[in-house]
Design a protein around this motif. Structure first.
Motif, mmCIF file in Angstrom:
data_model
loop_
_atom_site.group_PDB
_atom_site.id
_atom_site.type_symbol
_atom_site.label_atom_id
_atom_site.label_comp_id
_atom_site.label_asym_id
_atom_site.label_seq_id
_atom_site.Cartn_x
_atom_site.Cartn_y
_atom_site.Cartn_z
ATOM 1 N N ASP A 1 0.971 -1.323 -0.066
ATOM 2 C CA ASP A 1 -0.011 0.036 0.025
ATOM 3 C C ASP A 1 0.936 1.251 -0.054
ATOM 4 O O ASP A 1 1.935 1.334 0.692
ATOM 5 C CB ASP A 1 -0.892 -0.080 1.317
ATOM 6 N N LYS A 2 0.504 2.242 -0.671
ATOM 7 C CA LYS A 2 1.142 3.615 -0.821
ATOM 8 C C LYS A 2 1.347 4.103 0.706
ATOM 9 O O LYS A 2 2.441 4.975 0.709
ATOM 10 C CB LYS A 2 0.641 4.438 -1.778
ATOM 11 N N LYS A 3 0.619 3.867 1.612
ATOM 12 C CA LYS A 3 1.040 4.485 3.024
ATOM 13 C C LYS A 3 2.025 3.926 3.544
ATOM 14 O O LYS A 3 2.758 4.469 4.601
ATOM 15 C CB LYS A 3 -0.272 4.480 3.664
ATOM 16 N N ASP A 4 2.376 2.408 3.201
ATOM 17 C CA ASP A 4 3.591 1.882 3.786
ATOM 18 C C ASP A 4 4.788 2.066 3.087
ATOM 19 O O ASP A 4 5.929 1.449 3.226
ATOM 20 C CB ASP A 4 3.240 0.485 3.736
ATOM 21 N N SER B 1 8.016 4.728 2.029
ATOM 22 C CA SER B 1 8.781 5.992 2.353
ATOM 23 C C SER B 1 9.767 6.368 1.424
ATOM 24 O O SER B 1 10.597 5.443 0.973
ATOM 25 C CB SER B 1 9.471 5.850 3.836
ATOM 26 N N LYS C 1 5.645 -4.341 4.325
ATOM 27 C CA LYS C 1 4.573 -5.026 3.898
ATOM 28 C C LYS C 1 4.427 -5.901 5.321
ATOM 29 O O LYS C 1 5.114 -6.816 5.793
ATOM 30 C CB LYS C 1 4.742 -6.003 2.813
ATOM 31 N N CYS D 1 2.105 6.218 -7.165
ATOM 32 C CA CYS D 1 2.395 4.689 -7.135
ATOM 33 C C CYS D 1 0.970 4.349 -7.936
ATOM 34 O O CYS D 1 -0.207 4.622 -7.241
ATOM 35 C CB CYS D 1 2.345 4.397 -5.447
#
Length: 141
Positions: free
Chosen positions: A58-61, A63, A77, A118
């Motif tokens: 997921d793009k929130k994971d 950096s 992940k 992403c």
């Protein structure tokens, strides 16, 4: 006098590597494999374009850190528990955990103008170069 050796198709030079490579995925332990993040870096005039494969993350994971001409991508992940139906797991290859990739570019990056997108498991970074940061060759006196 020379020694005679018995021919074996599994140990002779032309075929040994082929059979070893064919059987290698079966013999490897999945816990020993570290996940990879494959990247492509292209230079388009005054900017770099970096594409990184981050499937299933997921793009929130994800950096992205930029320090001068260094770019560090980190992705995490989480392991999700799945309800198992009748039967047993025969092979499990999907990874979970953290993967990182660092790239050093030839020119410094304009951090304020950098963009990240992403889509479909591919992270696309557009990294503009800082104006006036071209490499210069010095004459030796």
């Amino acid at each position: 006098m020379s020694r005679l050796t018995q021919y074996s198709p599994f140990t002779s030079d032309p075929f040994a590597d082929v059979f070893q490579a064919f059987l290698r995925p079966i013999r490897q332990n999945p816990e020993e494999q570290t996940p990879r993040m494959d990247i492509d870096v292209t230079e388009a005039g005054d900017a770099y374009v970096l594409k990184a494969d981050v499937p299933g993350i997921d793009k929130k994971d994800i950096s992205v850190e930029i320090d001068g001409n260094n770019v560090m991508i980190s992705a995490n992940k989480e392991r999700r528990s799945e309800t198992k139906e009748a039967g047993k797991v025969i092979r499990q290859e999907r990874f979970w955990g953290q993967v990182q990739r660092s790239v050093s570019l030839a020119s410094a990056i304009d951090q304020a103008a950098a963009k990240a997108v992403c889509e479909n498991g591919v992270l696309i970074l557009t990294l503009p170069k800082i104006a006036g940061s071209k490499n210069r060759t010095l004459q030796i006196e």
